[in-house]
Design an enzyme around this catalytic site. Sequence first.
Site, mmCIF file in Angstrom:
data_model
loop_
_atom_site.group_PDB
_atom_site.id
_atom_site.type_symbol
_atom_site.label_atom_id
_atom_site.label_comp_id
_atom_site.label_asym_id
_atom_site.label_seq_id
_atom_site.Cartn_x
_atom_site.Cartn_y
_atom_site.Cartn_z
ATOM 1 N N HIS A 112 11.957 2.629 4.803
ATOM 2 C CA HIS A 112 11.058 3.485 4.024
ATOM 3 C C HIS A 112 11.818 4.693 3.476
ATOM 4 O O HIS A 112 11.650 5.073 2.309
ATOM 5 C CB HIS A 112 9.888 3.951 4.892
ATOM 6 C CG HIS A 112 8.740 2.997 4.939
ATOM 7 N ND1 HIS A 112 7.737 2.990 3.993
ATOM 8 C CD2 HIS A 112 8.435 2.009 5.812
ATOM 9 C CE1 HIS A 112 6.861 2.040 4.287
ATOM 10 N NE2 HIS A 112 7.253 1.431 5.386
ATOM 11 N N LYS B 265 0.816 -1.220 0.000
ATOM 12 C CA LYS B 265 0.000 0.000 0.000
ATOM 13 C C LYS B 265 0.849 1.270 0.000
ATOM 14 O O LYS B 265 0.530 2.229 -0.701
ATOM 15 C CB LYS B 265 -0.978 0.006 1.178
ATOM 16 C CG LYS B 265 -0.328 -0.050 2.545
ATOM 17 C CD LYS B 265 -1.368 -0.210 3.649
ATOM 18 C CE LYS B 265 -0.698 -0.249 5.013
ATOM 19 N NZ LYS B 265 0.239 -1.389 5.152
#
Length: 203
Positions: A51, A13
């Site tokens: 990330h 996602k």
Amino acid sequence: MIHLVLGGARSGKSRYGEALVRQYTALGFDACYVATAQALDDEMATRIAKHQAGRSDDGVEWKLFEEPLALTATLARLAKPGRVILVDCLTLWLTNQLLVSNHQVNDEPAPTEWSASDFVTTTSTDKALANWQAEKTAFVDALTELEGVVILVSNEVGSGIVPLGELSRQFVDEAGWLNQAVAALADNVTLVVAGLPLALKPL
């Protein structure tokens, strides 16, 4: 324009949300990344670093804003025409809000560190829930006024086993209701499963 991106853990996602941002930056939009995570333990710090590394060479000139609590005010300040904002993620923001609300009700300082076991055993009170409900209402109301494009990433946590513990079940309930409230007003809603996006809205 509001785009809600839902998915489970490791569904892809966040990567899909970042791909949406690249579509807008190709059109000349500038990009903001609003991170709600807090590096309060080594494992979360490692996740955040991964990330960040993934975004470092993705071709987007990100403006990073770390905001674990005051998400509504941050979005109101940042949103403007010609800008795309990615919020990752709503469920970590919810976690932060519930923790702070419960500690405030019990006249305790907000935690500087916490673990899953801390979250599960924190006493839940009607006042803490009322604090969260007020925060959620203000957030949902503010979304309709935002300019530019806002992409909200959120976990779909209600498809698994019902968790043990009152506060854990409360978290699942509140996350589901938050997702429903945002989805109701969002222009687009996408569910990501195994890295594959499924458009839920518009059909």
